[in-house]
Scaffold this motif. Structure first.
Motif, mmCIF file in Angstrom:
data_model
loop_
_atom_site.group_PDB
_atom_site.id
_atom_site.type_symbol
_atom_site.label_atom_id
_atom_site.label_comp_id
_atom_site.label_asym_id
_atom_site.label_seq_id
_atom_site.Cartn_x
_atom_site.Cartn_y
_atom_site.Cartn_z
ATOM 1 N N LEU A 1 0.831 -1.203 0.000
ATOM 2 C CA LEU A 1 0.000 0.000 0.000
ATOM 3 C C LEU A 1 0.863 1.249 0.000
ATOM 4 C CD1 LEU A 1 -2.754 1.320 0.059
ATOM 5 C CD2 LEU A 1 -2.835 0.943 2.538
ATOM 6 N N ILE B 1 -9.511 -0.200 6.257
ATOM 7 C CA ILE B 1 -9.267 -0.522 4.848
ATOM 8 C C ILE B 1 -9.810 -1.911 4.536
ATOM 9 C CG2 ILE B 1 -7.471 -0.857 3.109
ATOM 10 C CD1 ILE B 1 -5.737 1.099 4.802
ATOM 11 N N SER C 1 -9.600 -3.945 0.949
ATOM 12 C CA SER C 1 -8.499 -4.569 0.215
ATOM 13 C C SER C 1 -8.078 -3.603 -0.881
ATOM 14 C CB SER C 1 -8.939 -5.896 -0.407
ATOM 15 O OG SER C 1 -9.357 -6.821 0.593
ATOM 16 N N CYS C 2 -6.894 -3.017 -0.724
ATOM 17 C CA CYS C 2 -6.426 -2.027 -1.689
ATOM 18 C C CYS C 2 -5.395 -2.673 -2.607
ATOM 19 C CB CYS C 2 -5.843 -0.815 -0.975
ATOM 20 S SG CYS C 2 -5.493 0.572 -2.099
ATOM 21 N N TRP D 1 -13.293 -3.929 -2.034
ATOM 22 C CA TRP D 1 -12.175 -3.397 -2.810
ATOM 23 C C TRP D 1 -12.076 -1.883 -2.707
ATOM 24 C CZ3 TRP D 1 -12.217 -1.240 -8.180
ATOM 25 C CH2 TRP D 1 -10.926 -1.125 -8.721
ATOM 26 N N LEU D 2 -10.850 -1.423 -2.479
ATOM 27 C CA LEU D 2 -10.504 -0.006 -2.514
ATOM 28 C C LEU D 2 -9.475 0.165 -3.624
ATOM 29 C CD1 LEU D 2 -10.546 2.877 -1.198
ATOM 30 C CD2 LEU D 2 -8.661 2.090 0.262
ATOM 31 N N SER D 3 -9.877 0.781 -4.720
ATOM 32 C CA SER D 3 -8.921 0.986 -5.802
ATOM 33 C C SER D 3 -7.800 1.894 -5.310
ATOM 34 C CB SER D 3 -9.606 1.609 -7.019
ATOM 35 O OG SER D 3 -9.905 2.972 -6.782
ATOM 36 N N PRO D 4 -6.593 1.739 -5.828
ATOM 37 C CA PRO D 4 -5.519 2.648 -5.396
ATOM 38 C C PRO D 4 -5.869 4.118 -5.589
ATOM 39 C CG PRO D 4 -4.585 0.753 -6.530
ATOM 40 C CD PRO D 4 -6.085 0.650 -6.682
ATOM 41 N N ASP E 1 -8.860 5.502 -5.515
ATOM 42 C CA ASP E 1 -9.796 5.882 -4.453
ATOM 43 C C ASP E 1 -9.094 5.899 -3.096
ATOM 44 O OD1 ASP E 1 -12.071 6.450 -5.919
ATOM 45 O OD2 ASP E 1 -12.905 4.428 -5.749
ATOM 46 N N GLY E 2 -8.117 5.025 -2.911
ATOM 47 C CA GLY E 2 -7.345 5.063 -1.669
ATOM 48 C C GLY E 2 -6.665 6.407 -1.484
ATOM 49 N N SER F 1 -13.322 1.820 1.153
ATOM 50 C CA SER F 1 -13.541 1.041 -0.062
ATOM 51 C C SER F 1 -13.997 1.972 -1.164
ATOM 52 C CB SER F 1 -14.571 -0.069 0.152
ATOM 53 O OG SER F 1 -15.867 0.474 0.267
ATOM 54 N N SER F 2 -14.026 1.433 -2.361
ATOM 55 C CA SER F 2 -14.581 2.161 -3.492
ATOM 56 C C SER F 2 -16.105 2.088 -3.461
ATOM 57 C CB SER F 2 -14.023 1.585 -4.792
ATOM 58 O OG SER F 2 -12.637 1.865 -4.913
#
Length: 274
Positions: free
Chosen positions: A16, A170, A172-173, A186-189, A191-192, A213-214
């Motif tokens: 991350l 968080i 899962s990024c 899911w958390l897109s990079p 969006d992170g 997350s997204s």
């Protein structure tokens, strides 16, 4: 809060941390990097352990905020979790307090509430079925327990010392989701980076807990506290759904790894390898 100029990024060599090193400078941050391992192609990065209190004091001195990603990110024997995630996070907060750092963004985890039942129902879920951020903590591992500790530590340092924190649980990024469960967390990079930027710049956060997350079609949890910071997610895991479901099958509510928020951490957690 004005955008911090200099941001200490701990865990900068991790997965991350590596993603955020490439994304956060576009928001105007000058990054100071910290990790127990050398950061590739970053000769000015600070290589030190979270147990090194003097190195932490030097690392936080003069920064405007901290994004704390360092620590063990999977399950491990309690003694290792205690040293890295619990004592290490305490050491960081003490260093920040002594040096007058006003805000920390703490990488908490869905595993702080991992034994919470995953929502069931048609996709997308009715908003009332989403898991609220105030749900009781139910850590699924020593790792999850350390994240619960971090959230409580953040609350203490706000109440006692006025040090603000946004604790981001968080999901899962990763560049793309790799499991059917991850479609919900899911958390897109990209969006992170948006969420961390919002957490660093929102006004008067005190200690705020948010889910990370997204805007996933299959979302399990309530993003309202994150949106209140100014976070506007733009990505959705749904374009990956058909391929993942074809390869892995639908979620099975009889499987504890599918019926709990923490996934396989509830019965077969991956062990930190060293």
């Amino acid at each position: 809060m004005p955008a911090p100029r200099t941001l200490l990024l701990t865990g900068a060599a991790g997965g991350l941390g590596t993603l955020m090193r490439s994304l956060l400078p576009a928001y105007g941050y000058t990054l100071r990097l910290f990790d127990v391992r050398p950061v590739e192609d970053e000769p000015d990065a600070i290589t030190a352990d979270l147990a090194d209190k003097e190195a932490l004091r030097e690392a936080v001195r003069g920064v405007d905020a901290v994004l704390h990603l360092a620590g063990i990110s999977l399950e491990a024997p309690f003694e290792k979790i205690l040293k890295a995630n619990i004592e290490g996070t305490y050491n960081l907060y003490e260093a920040a307090r002594h040096e007058g750092v006003p805000r920390i963004v703490f990488a908490s985890s869905n595993h702080a509430v991992g034994y919470t039942a995953a929502p069931q129902g048609a996709v997308p879920l009715d908003p009332g079925a989403l898991i609220p951020v105030g749900t009781p903590r139910r850590p699924d591992t020593f790792y999850g327990l350390s994240k619960s500790f971090g959230e409580d530590l953040a609350q203490l340092y706000w109440d006692r010392h006025g040090l603000e924190t946004v604790s981001v649980r968080i999901g899962s990024c990763f560049p793309e989701p790799t499991s059917v469960r991850m479609l919900s967390l899911w958390l897109s990079p990209a969006d992170g980076a948006r969420l961390f930027h919002a957490s660093l710049t929102a006004e008067e956060v005190g200690h705020t807990v948010v889910y990370g997350s997204s805007a996933n079609t299959r979302l399990w949890w309530d993003l309202s506290s994150a949106r209140a910071l100014g976070y506007e997610p733009r990505d959705d895991s749904e374009p990956y759904a058909a391929e993942l479901i074809a390869a892995q099958g639908e979620m099975d509510s009889a499987n504890p790894a599918h019926s709990h928020l923490g996934g396989h951490f509830v019965n077969d957690p991956p062990i930190w390898p060293y």
